[in-house]
Design an enzyme around this catalytic site. Structure first.
Site, PDB file in Angstrom:
ATOM      1  CD1 TRP A 363       0.436   4.875   0.859  1.00 59.42           C
ATOM      2  CD2 TRP A 363      -0.318   5.094   3.075  1.00 59.42           C
ATOM      3  NE1 TRP A 363       0.378   3.726   1.440  1.00 59.42           N
ATOM      4  CE2 TRP A 363       0.067   3.645   2.648  1.00 59.42           C
ATOM      5  CE3 TRP A 363      -0.663   5.226   4.312  1.00 59.42           C
ATOM      6  CZ2 TRP A 363      -0.076   2.425   3.458  1.00 59.42           C
ATOM      7  CZ3 TRP A 363      -0.971   4.262   5.285  1.00 59.42           C
ATOM      8  CH2 TRP A 363      -0.502   2.790   4.656  1.00 59.42           C
ATOM      9  CG  HIS A 364      -2.326   7.961   6.286  1.00 54.32           C
ATOM     10  ND1 HIS A 364      -0.983   8.391   6.067  1.00 54.32           N
ATOM     11  CD2 HIS A 364      -2.204   7.074   7.492  1.00 54.32           C
ATOM     12  CE1 HIS A 364      -0.200   7.728   6.867  1.00 54.32           C
ATOM     13  NE2 HIS A 364      -0.935   7.090   7.773  1.00 54.32           N
ATOM     14  N   GLY A 365      -5.396   8.780   2.952  1.00 61.71           N
ATOM     15  CA  GLY A 365      -6.842   8.681   2.344  1.00 61.71           C
ATOM     16  C   GLY A 365      -6.918   9.541   1.227  1.00 61.71           C
TER      17      GLY A 365
END
Lengths: 529, 76, 352
Positions: A363-365
Site C-alpha cells: 500500500w505504501h508503494g
C-alpha cells in the site's frame, strides 16, 4: 495544490469566508464544490477515476440497502415464518448483497491495483522472463497515479463493507457520498475516515464558533510549523544523503536514519494537523491519526499510535475477516491435529498478519522495498509475540518494569527499530539498503560527527539550531499533551500570553519556514501513496 | 462459560476475567488475542464469530462474550 | 471598551511586528549590489525633469546626467536597473508619468533581446524598489517567473525571510531610512579595466526580436505619443552583450517606420572619442565615469539641439537643487579616485 503554497492558503481563506456566509443548507455543497475544484486543479483527467469509484460505490450501497430494507419489510409482514424459513430467506438476501459488494470491491480495488501496481507486476514478470532467457519482455504502461487514490479507495471501500455488514444504511444522497469520498483536506494524506464518524459533522449545518475557529487555527499553524520549519528544512540533508550513496555511507547512514525519521514525523503529523485544523475551523471533526507515536514502548503500540486510521482499516476489514475465515479456522484445526495445539492455535494469526503486512507494505508503494519493510514490521511483531515468555522471565528476575530508565530504553529501542527499517524507504532498493546498513558497522567514519562534515550536507549551523529548537518545542508540546489538550491549557492563560504565543508561532513559521525562493517546494511525503 | 473462561485464562493468566469489564478499552486484549479467542470459540463451541461482531461491546468482558456466543448459537 | 482597546492593541502589535521584521530582513543594497537601490531613489527627488532615461545597465552606468546638466542645463533622471526587461521599463515609464511629464524619453534598446522573464533575482532588483501601486502590480505580473508569487512582492518578507541568519549591522543601520547612494539614477564607477578582446556573438537560432518585446516597445511609443513626449531610442556603446547586425537592422527599420530618432553609440565610438582602454571598468561591458561623461556630452548635444531641451541653469530654484547634486557627484568621484589610489579598488562600494 500543495498545502504549503500561497494558492492553497488563498483557497482555504476563500472557502472559509464563503462557508460561513452562504445559507447553512448549502455548506456541504460548497465543500463538495471546493473539493472537486481542488481535485480538478490536480489534474482534470483524474476526475474520471474518483467519479467512477464514487458512482459504483453509490449504486452498490443503494442496492444493498434496498435488499436489507425489503428483507426487514418481508420478515415483518410474514411473522408466521419458521426460524428455518427466515434463515433461508436471510441467506438468500445476503447472497444477493454479496454479489453487489463483491463487484464493487473487485472494480475499485481492481482500478487501484491496475493503476498503482501494473508496472510493478510487469517488472516482476519481466524478471522471470529474463531468467528464462526469453527476449520477449512485456512493455510498461504509461499511467499516472490519481491524487490520493490509495486513500480515497480505502475510505470508500470501508464505507461499502460497513453497509454490507449492516452497520449503517447507505447514503442516499449522491452528492453527500461524493463529498465523503473527495473531502479535500484529507484527500492527499488521510486520515482514512469512517463514514459514520465523519458524516456526523461533515453534512450538518455549522455555525461559526470562535473557540473552534481559534483551536483549529492553532492546529493549522502548528502543522505548518512542524512541516515548514523542521521537515522541509531537514529535507535538504535527507535528499543529499540519499542522493550519493557512494559518498554518504557508514555513520552517515545513521544520520540519515535520524533525519528521515524527524522529517517523516514532522511532515506527516504536521500535514494531519493541517487537515484536522482546517476541518475544525469549518466545524467538522476529523479523527486523530497519531497519538504521540514517538513515545511507543513496542512496535505493536507504535502501530496503534502511528497512522492509526490505516491500522484500524487493515484490522477491521482485512485482519479480522481473514483470520476468522472458515477455511482459515479449518486449516488451524487441521494444523492442531498435526502439529499440536500451540502451533495450530497461532496459525491463523501468523498467516493473516503476514498477508496484512505484505499488503500494508505494498500500500505504501509499488516496489519491493516497501513490501520488505512491511514484512520486517511483521517479523518484529511476531518476534515480540514469541518472546513474551522470555519477557516474563526477564521481568521476574529483574524488577525494572515501570521504572523511568527501562521505559526510556523501551522507547529508544522501538524508535530505533521503526527508524532503521525506514531506511528501505529512503534508498528504495532492498539489497542496497542492507549494504548501506552494513557499512555503518564496517566503515568506521564516526569522526564525521565532530569534524564538521555535517555542515557539508546542505545544512548550516543556523539550520541545525532552528531544527533543534523546533524539535525541542515539539517534544515539550508532546510531553504536555500526555496530560491533556495543549490548546485548552493555553486557552486558560492570560490573554497577553496567548496572543504573544500566537504571534511568535506565526512569525517563526514566516521567518524560519523553509518556503519560497531557495527552497524546493516539497510535496507531503504521503502524497505519493 | 467455564470453557470460555479457561480459553481466556490461557491467554492472560494474570487477569481476573470474571469481573473485568474493560478488556478492550483498557487494552488487555489486543487484536491477536481477539483472533485467537475467536478461533478457540469456533473450536470449542462450534460457532463462528462474524467479522462485524468484533466490536468492543462484545469483547469487553467475559460476560458479553458469552452472550455473543449464545446469540450466535441461537441463530445457527 | 476594554475589549476594543485589547483588540486594537493586538492588531497594532501584530502588524507592527510583522512590518518591523520585514523591514529588517529585506536587503538594503547599501553595500555590494548597490544598484539595487537605484529604483527607489527616484521617489524623494524633485520631479521636474525634462528628460527621462529608461533601460538596463546600459543606461545607468553609461550616461552621466550631471554632465548633461553642467554642459547643456538639461535636467534628467535615469530610471534603470540591472537587466531591466522591456515591460519593466514600460511600467516604470508609466509610473514616472504619474509624477511628471518630461519633454523627451530616452530608451536603450538592448532589452528587446529578452522576450520572456529571465531571472527572479533581477526581477527583484527592479521591482522591489517600486512603490506599491497598480502599475507595480502590472509590472510584477508581466515579470514573474512561473514559480513566483505576487504575494511575495506585496510582502517581501515572504521572499527574504531566509535572510534571518545573515542579518548584520547594515540591516540595523538602515532600518529607519537609508542614506542616498546615488543621484539621478546614475551608478558611478571610476575604476578602469580596459578591453582586451571582444568576444564575437554566438550564432543565434533566430535574430528576430520577440513579439512580446515588440508589444511593449509599441506600447511605449503609444504612451509617449499620448502624452506628447518625444521618444528617442539609443543603443549604448557597450561592446557586449553582443549587438548583432540583424538586431541593428530591425531597430533602424523600426525607428524609421515610427519616425523616431535612433542613435547607435557603437557606431559613434570614434566621434565621441570613446577609448575602451580607459573608459570602461569591466572590459567593455559597462562604461566608467569618463566614458559615461563622453556619452552624456553627445546625448546632451542631440537633446538640446535637435529636441530643443531648454537650458535650466538660469532657473534659480532648479540650479540650487542641481548645485548640490554636482557637489555630491564631484565628491563621490574624488572619493573613488582616492580609494583607487589607496587600495586599488573602490572600497566604499564593496562595503568594507
Amino acid at each position: 495544490m500543495l498545502f504549503t503554497s500561497f494558492d492553497f492558503i488563498i483557497f482555504i481563506t476563500l472557502l472559509f469566508v464563503m462557508y460561513y456566509t452562504v445559507p447553512k443548507k448549502y455548506q456541504w455543497k460548497l465543500l463538495l464544490a471546493f473539493s472537486y475544484i481542488f481535485y480538478f486543479i490536480a489534474g482534470p483527467k483524474f476526475l474520471f477515476y474518483i467519479l467512477l469509484t464514487t458512482g459504483s460505490t453509490y449504486v452498490s450501497g443503494i442496492k444493498i440497502g434496498k435488499l436489507y430494507e425489503d428483507q426487514s419489510l418481508y420478515l415483518k409482514a410474514n411473522k408466521e415464518l419458521s426460524r428455518e424459513e427466515k434463515k433461508a430467506f436471510k441467506a438468500k438476501v445476503k447472497k444477493r448483497a454479496w454479489k453487489w459488494i463483491l463487484g464493487c470491491l473487485l472494480l475499485n480495488f481492481g482500478i487501484l491495483f491496475f493503476i498503482k501496481y501494473i508496472n510493478f507486476t510487469i517488472a516482476n514478470i519481466n524478471w522471470f522472463i529474463d531468467r528464462l532467457n526469453d527476449r520477449e519482455t512485456l512493455s510498461f504502461i504509461d499511467i499516472a497515479l490519481p491524487l490520493g487514490i490509495s486513500f480515497y479507495t480505502f475510505q470508500t471501500m470501508g464505507y461499502i463493507i460497513d453497509v454490507y455488514r449492516g452497520k449503517y444504511p447507505p447514503e442516499k444522497n449522491f452528492g453527500k457520498l461524493a463529498l465523503f469520498v473527495s473531502f479535500f483536506p484529507q484527500l492527499i494524506q488521510g486520515p482514512i475516515s469512517r463514514f459514520d464518524d465523519l458524516a456526523k459533522t461533515l453534512f450538518r449545518e455549522n455555525s461559526f464558533n470562535y473557540n473552534e475557529f481559534s483551536f483549529g487555527l492553532q492546529r493549522i499553524l502548528w502543522g505548518y510549523f512542524k512541516k515548514l520549519v523542521i521537515a522541509d528544512r531537514i529535507l535538504v540533508a535527507v535528499q543529499t544523503l540519499i542522493g550519493d550513496t557512494a559518498m554518504y555511507d557508514g555513520a552517515y547512514v545513521f544520520v540519515l536514519m535520524v533525519f528521515y525519521t524527524v522529517q517523516l514525523y514532522c511532515d506527516f503529523t504536521g500535514g494531519i494537523d493541517i487537515t484536522i485544523g482546517i476541518a475544525q475551523i469549518l466545524g467538522i471533526k476529523v479523527q486523530e491519526n497519531f497519538i504521540r507515536p514517538a513515545f511507543s514502548k513496542n512496535i505493536a503500540e507504535f502501530w496503534r499510535r502511528w497512522h492509526i486510521s490505516l491500522g484500524t482499516w487493515f484490522k477491521e476489514y482485512l485482519f479480522y475477516p481473514l483470520s476468522i475465515w472458515k477455511p482459515m479456522l479449518n486449516f488451524s484445526r487441521f494444523a492442531r491435529s498435526k502439529f499440536g495445539d500451540s502451533i495450530g492455535k497461532k496459525l491463523p494469526v501468523f498467516l493473516s498478519a503476514f498477508v496484512v503486512w505484505f499488503i500494508t507494505g505494498a500500500w505504501h508503494g509499488a516496489s519491493w522495498n516497501f513490501i520488505v519493510w512491511g514484512l520486517l514490521n511483521y517479523i518484529f511483531l511476531m518476534g515480540s509475540e514469541e518472546l513474551k515468555p522470555f519477557y516474563s522471565w526477564f521481568h521476574s528476575k529483574f524488577d525494572v518494569q515501570g521504572t523511568l530508565g527501562f521505559k526510556l530504553f523501551q522507547i529508544a529501542r522501538t524508535n530505533l527499530l521503526v527508524s532503521s527499517i525506514r531506511l528501505l524507504d529512503c534508498y528504495r532498493d532492498v539489497p542496497g539498503t542492507f549494504k548501506m546498513v552494513g557499512s555503518f558497522f564496517t566503515k568506521n567514519n564516526f569522526n564525521i560527527f565532530v569534524d564538521g562534515s555535517l555542515l557539508e550536507i546542505g545544512l548550516t549551523s543556523a539550520d541545525y539550531w532552528v531544527i533543534t529548537g523546533g524539535l525541542l518545542l515539539v517534544l515539550v508540546v508532546a510531553l504536555i499533551g500526555r496530560k491533556g489538550s495543549v490548546r485548552e491549557l493555553m486557552a486558560a492563560k492570560p490573554v497577553i500570553v496567548r496572543r504573544t504565543a500566537f504571534y511568535l508561532l506565526i512569525m517563526s513559521i514566516l521567518i524560519f519556514g523553509a518556503y519560497g525562493v531557495g527552497y524546493e517546494s516539497s510535496q507531503f511525503i504521503y502524497n505519493q501513496f | 462459560m467455564k470453557t470460555l473462561l479457561s480459553i481466556l485464562k490461557d491467554l492472560h493468566p494474570e487477569i481476573d476475567f470474571e469481573t473485568h469489564e474493560q478488556l478492550i478499552d483498557k487494552g488487555v486484549l489486543d487484536s491477536f488475542d481477539i483472533v485467537t479467542i475467536a478461533a478457540e470459540i469456533d473450536n470449542e463451541y462450534g460457532v463462528s464469530i462474524p467479522a462485524d461482531a468484533i466490536v468492543p461491546e462484545n469483547f469487553n468482558s467475559a460476560k458479553a462474550l458469552y452472550a455473543l456466543i449464545e446469540r450466535l448459537e441461537e441463530e445457527e | 471598551m476594554k475589549k476594543i482597546i485589547s483588540i486594537f492593541l493586538t492588531i497594532a502589535v501584530g502588524l507592527g511586528g510583522f512590518f518591523s521584521v520585514q523591514r529588517l530582513l529585506v536587503p538594503k543594497y547599501t553595500k555590494g549590489i548597490v544598484e539595487g537601490t537605484l529604483i527607489e531613489e527616484y521617489y524623494p527627488e524633485a520631479k521636474n525633469h525634462d528628460v527621462i532615461i529608461i533601460g538596463d545597465c546600459e543606461v545607468y552606468e553609461n550616461i552621466s546626467p550631471i554632465t548633461m546638466w553642467e554642459e547643456y542645463g538639461i535636467t534628467s533622471f535615469i530610471r534603470g536597473s540591472a537587466q531591466q526587461l522591456i515591460w519593466q521599463s514600460y511600467y516604470l515609464l508609466e509610473e514616472t508619468l504619474k509624477y511628471e511629464k518630461p519633454e523627451v524619453v530616452v530608451f536603450n534598446v538592448l532589452a528587446l533581446k529578452y522576450d520572456q522573464p529571465q531571472k527572479e533575482e533581477y526581477n527583484r532588483l527592479t521591482l522591489d524598489g517600486m512603490k506599491f501601486s497598480a502599475t507595480k502590480l502590472k509590472a510584477v505580473n508581466a515579470s514573474m517567473m512561473p514559480d513566483e508569487n505576487v504575494l511575495s512582492y506585496i510582502f517581501p518578507l515572504f521572499r527574504y525571510h531566509s535572510r534571518w541568519s545573515e542579518v548584520n549591522s547594515e540591516d540595523f543601520e538602515n532600518f529607519f531610512g537609508k542614506r542616498q547612494m546615488f543621484h539621478n539614477g546614475y551608478y558611478m564607477r571610476a575604476d578602469v579595466k580596459p578591453v582586451e578582446t571582444v568576444p564575437s556573438g554566438r550564432i543565434l537560432p533566430d535574430y528576430d526580436f520577440g513579439d512580446n518585446a515588440y508589444k511593449y516597445l509599441n506600447m511605449m511609443v503609444e504612451l509617449c505619443e499620448e502624452n506628447d513626449i518625444e521618444l528617442v531610442l539609443i543603443k549604448a556603446p557597450s561592446l557586449y552583450p553582443y549587438w548583432y547586425d540583424e538586431w541593428e537592422q530591425q531597430m533602424e527599420d523600426y525607428s524609421r517606420k515610427k519616425g523616431l530618432k535612433y542613435i547607435n553609440y557603437l557606431e559613434l565610438v570614434d566621434e565621441i572619442d570613446l577609448d575602451f582602454a580607459v573608459d570602461t571598468y569591466d572590459a567593455g561591458l559597462h562604461l566608467n565615469v569618463t566614458g559615461a561623461e563622453k556619452v552624456a556630452m553627445h546625448l546632451g548635444k542631440v537633446l538640446s539641439e535637435e529636441f530643443d531641451i531648454e537650458d535650466r541653469r538660469s532657473n534659480q530654484q532648479i540650479a540650487a537643487i542641481w548645485e548640490k547634486k554636482v557637489e555630491f557627484y564631484n565628491e563621490m568621484k574624488k572619493n573613488q579616485y582616492e580609494e583607487l589610489e589607496q587600495y586599488g579598488y573602490i572600497k566604499s562600494l564593496k562595503g568594507e
